[in-house]
Design a protein around this motif. Structure first.
Motif, PDB file in Angstrom:
ATOM      1  N   GLY A 269      -2.772  -2.488   1.167  1.00 26.07           N
ATOM      2  CA  GLY A 269      -1.690  -1.699   1.736  1.00 26.07           C
ATOM      3  C   GLY A 269      -2.032  -0.229   1.855  1.00 26.07           C
ATOM      4  O   GLY A 269      -1.640   0.440   2.819  1.00 26.07           O
ATOM      5  N   ALA A 331       6.732  -2.906  -2.605  1.00 25.32           N
ATOM      6  CA  ALA A 331       7.076  -4.015  -1.714  1.00 25.32           C
ATOM      7  C   ALA A 331       8.422  -3.781  -1.043  1.00 25.32           C
ATOM      8  O   ALA A 331       8.587  -4.049   0.156  1.00 25.32           O
ATOM      9  N   ALA A 332       9.399  -3.281  -1.796  1.00 29.23           N
ATOM     10  CA  ALA A 332      10.713  -2.996  -1.216  1.00 29.23           C
ATOM     11  C   ALA A 332      10.603  -1.905  -0.152  1.00 29.23           C
ATOM     12  O   ALA A 332      11.253  -1.984   0.905  1.00 29.23           O
ATOM     13  N   LEU A 334       7.936  -1.172   1.755  1.00 27.49           N
ATOM     14  CA  LEU A 334       7.297  -1.728   2.938  1.00 27.49           C
ATOM     15  C   LEU A 334       8.252  -2.628   3.718  1.00 27.49           C
ATOM     16  O   LEU A 334       8.303  -2.588   4.953  1.00 27.49           O
ATOM     17  N   THR A 335       9.024  -3.442   2.995  1.00 25.42           N
ATOM     18  CA  THR A 335       9.983  -4.329   3.662  1.00 25.42           C
ATOM     19  C   THR A 335      11.065  -3.530   4.372  1.00 25.42           C
ATOM     20  O   THR A 335      11.459  -3.856   5.497  1.00 25.42           O
ATOM     21  N   ALA A 354       7.150   3.143  -0.534  1.00 22.92           N
ATOM     22  CA  ALA A 354       5.912   2.363  -0.462  1.00 22.92           C
ATOM     23  C   ALA A 354       4.743   3.173  -0.988  1.00 22.92           C
ATOM     24  O   ALA A 354       3.915   2.671  -1.766  1.00 22.92           O
ATOM     25  N   LEU A 414       3.710  -5.178   7.992  1.00 18.23           N
ATOM     26  CA  LEU A 414       4.301  -4.573   6.807  1.00 18.23           C
ATOM     27  C   LEU A 414       4.871  -5.627   5.872  1.00 18.23           C
ATOM     28  O   LEU A 414       4.795  -5.492   4.643  1.00 18.23           O
ATOM     29  N   ILE A 415       5.433  -6.675   6.435  1.00 20.81           N
ATOM     30  CA  ILE A 415       5.948  -7.773   5.616  1.00 20.81           C
ATOM     31  C   ILE A 415       4.803  -8.452   4.865  1.00 20.81           C
ATOM     32  O   ILE A 415       4.914  -8.788   3.670  1.00 20.81           O
ATOM     33  N   SER A 418       3.689  -6.310   2.092  1.00 20.96           N
ATOM     34  CA  SER A 418       4.676  -6.419   1.024  1.00 20.96           C
ATOM     35  C   SER A 418       4.453  -7.686   0.209  1.00 20.96           C
ATOM     36  O   SER A 418       4.503  -7.672  -1.028  1.00 20.96           O
TER      37      SER A 418
END
Length: 449
Positions: A269, A331-332, A334-335, A354, A414-415, A418
Motif C-alpha cells: 500500500g 484499512a478503514a 483506504l476503504t 491510510a 484501494l479495496i 485494504s
C-alpha cells in the motif's frame, strides 16, 4: 586521552569516559549523518517523483497507465538485482568511492528520464535508476558499522533512514511548484524540469561526499591517532562472531517468513500510494498546485502517527494490539477513500488515516522483529524480510495500473490494498501469538523501502 597501546577492544573502551565518548561521537555524527540523511531524502524524491511527473507526461507522451506501472516495477527489479553486487563492490573499492559512484550514476539516470519519448526509453531509464541507487541503503548502513559501536548504531541508523520518512512531506509541494512555474520554459515541459532539477542535488552530494567522507575512522584526518584507534576498537567490539551468515537458519525460521509477508502486504500500500496518489487526487478534480500541497497531509500524518504509536508501544511494552489498531485504521482509510472518492473532503480524510495506519503498522513490524526472532541469524533474517518488503515495489504500482486500466478508476485497487492490510493483521496475530507482551522494547525506523 585514549590509551590504546597493547589494548584490545574492551580495554580501549574502558579507558575512556562516557562524557568523552559522547563528545567524540557527537563530532562524528555531525560529520556523517546530515549528508547521509540528505542522500536518502534526495534518493526517495528521485525514486518517487514519477508519481507527479506522470500527471503531465500522460498529456505530452500519451503513455498508458500500465506504462507508468511497469516503469515503477522495473525500477525495483534493478534495485533487487544489483543490491548485493553493489555491496560486493563496496568491499573492494571502499565506502566513499561507492557512495560517490552511486550518487553520480543515479543523478545521471534521473536526469536522462527528462528526455524519454517512448515507453522503452522510459523503462530503460527507470531500470538504470534502480540499478544505480541499489547500493545506497545497504552501503550506508554498512558504512555506519565502521564508525559506531552497537549501542550507538541504532540511533545513527535511525537518523539516516528518517530521510525517506521526511521526503514525502516535501515531494508534493516541490514537484507542483517546479511543474507549474517552469512549464514551457526553455522549450521543456514541467515534468522534464522536475527530473532535471531533482537530479542536481545528487551531484552536489557526491562532491561533498568526496571531500568530507573517509572510508573508515583510520583514514579520518580530522581525528587524532588516539581517537582513530579508539573509534575503530569500539566499532569492532561486540561484532565478533555476531550473526555471521546463518542464512540457512533464517530460511528455516517460519516467523522470519511471516514478518516478510507482513512487510510485503503493508509496503504494498505504501508504494502503491507513493506512485499513484497524485493521479488519484487529480481524478478528484484537484489542480497541480493543490495536489502538491494536499499530498503532504498523509505523509505528515504517517510520520506523526508512527512516532506516537512506536513510543506508546514501547511504553506499554506491547506490539500485537498496537499493530492491529494501526492496520485497521489504515484499512478503514483506504476503504473510505475508495468508496467516497466523489466527496473530496471525506476521501482526503480517508487518505490521511491510510497514511497514518500504513506508516505506524510498518514501524511496529520492525519494532517486533528483534524481539521475536532468535539472535542467531538475525542479520540474515532482517535481510530476508527486507527483500520481501522491496518485492512489494515489483507488484503494487503495476497492480494499481492494471486495475485502473481495466475498471477506469482507483476504487477496486484501494479495496484490494485494504484487504492486504487486513491479511497482514491476521498474519501478525499468528506471528506474535501467544505472547503479546515484550521484554525489551526495540524501536526500529519504518522507512527502510
Amino acid at each position: 586521552m585514549y590509551s590504546t597501546s597493547g589494548a584490545g577492544p574492551k580495554e580501549v573502551a574502558s579507558a575512556s569516559t562516557p562524557s568523552a565518548d559522547d563528545a567524540l561521537f557527537r563530532r562524528i555524527s555531525w560529520r556523517l549523518l546530515p549528508l547521509l540523511f540528505l542522500a536518502y531524502f534526495i534518493n526517495y524524491l528521485d525514486r518517487t517523483n514519477i508519481g507527479y511527473a506522470q500527471l503531465q507526461m500522460q498529456e505530452t507522451l500519451k503513455f498508458a497507465d500500465t506504462v507508468f506501472g511497469l516503469g515503477a516495477t522495473v525500477l525495483f527489479l534493478g534495485y533487487v538485482l544489483f543490491e548485493i553486487p553493489s555491496n560486493v563492490l563496496l568491499t573492494r573499492i571502499g565506502a566513499k568511492r561507492t557512495l560517490v559512484r552511486i550518487m553520480i550514476l543515479w543523478g545521471l539516470a534521473s536526469a536522462a528520464t527528462a528526455f524519454v519519448t517512448t515507453p522503452t526509453q522510459f523503462y530503460v531509464a527507470r531500470f538504470f535508476l534502480g540499478m544505480f541507487e541499489a547500493g545506497l541503503v545497504p552501503g550506508a548502513l554498512y558504512y555506519l558499522t565502521l564508525w559506531y559501536p552497537l549501542e550507538r548504531r541504532g540511533r545513527a541508523n535511525a537518523i539516516f533512514l528518517m530521510g525517506a520518512g521526511f521526503a514525502p512531506i516535501l515531494s508534493g509541494p516541490i514537484a507542483a511548484g517546479v511543474m507549474t512555474w517552469l512549464h514551457g520554459r526553455g522549450g521543456l515541459d514541467g515534468w522534464q524540469w522536475l527530473f532535471a532539477l531533482e537530479s542536481l542535488p545528487a551531484f552536489a552530494l557526491a562532491a561533498v561526499t568526496l571531500l568530507r567522507f573517509d572510508d573508515n575512522p583510520g583514514k579520518a584526518r580530522w581525528l587524532t591517532p588516539e581517537e582513530k584507534s579508539h573509534v575503530q576498537a569500539l566499532a569492532q567490539s561486540g561484532n565478533e562472531g555476531r550473526d555471521a551468515g546463518h542464512l540457512g537458519t533464517a530460511l528455516r525460521q517460519p516467523r522470519a517468513w511471516g514478518f516478510g509477508l507482513v512487510c510485503f502486504l503493508t509496503v504494498l500500500g505504501i508504494y502503491a500510494l507513493a506512485f499513484w496518489q497524485p493521479t488519484l487526487l487529480k481524478s478528484m478534480g484537484l489542480s497541480l498546485i493543490q495536489i502538491g500541497l494536499v499530498s503532504s497531509l498523509p505523509a505528515i500524518a504517517g510520520a506523526t502517527a508512527s512516532f506516537w504509536m512506536a513510543s506508546h508501544s514501547d511504553k506499554r511494552r506491547e506490539r500485537r494490539g498496537h499493530f492491529t489498531v494501526a492496520a485497521l485504521v489504515g484499512a478503514a482509510g483506504l476503504t473510505t477513500a475508495a468508496l467516497l472518492q466523489q466527496h473530496l473532503l471525506i476521501a482526503m480524510v480517508g487518505l490521511v488515516f491510510a497514511g497514518a495506519g500504513l506508516a505506524s503498522a510498518l514501524t511496529l513490524v520492525w519494532a517486533s522483529v528483534g524481539e521475536v526472532l532468535p539472535r542467531e541469524g538475525l542479520a540474515a533474517s532482517i535481510a530476508l524480510i527486507t527483500t520481501c518488503s522491496n518485492c512489494s515495489g515489483l507488484v503494487g504500482p503495476l497492480l494499481v495500473a492494471a486495475i485502473r486500466q481495466a475498471t477506469g478508476g482507483f476504487g477496486w485497487s484501494l479495496i484490494i490494498l485494504s484487504g492486504a492490510l487486513l491479511l497482514a493483521c491476521v498474519a501478525m496475530q499468528v506471528i506474535l501469538w501467544p505472547s503479546k507482551r515484550i521484554s525489551s522494547p526495540m524501536s526500529v525506523p519504518a522507512r527502510h523501502l
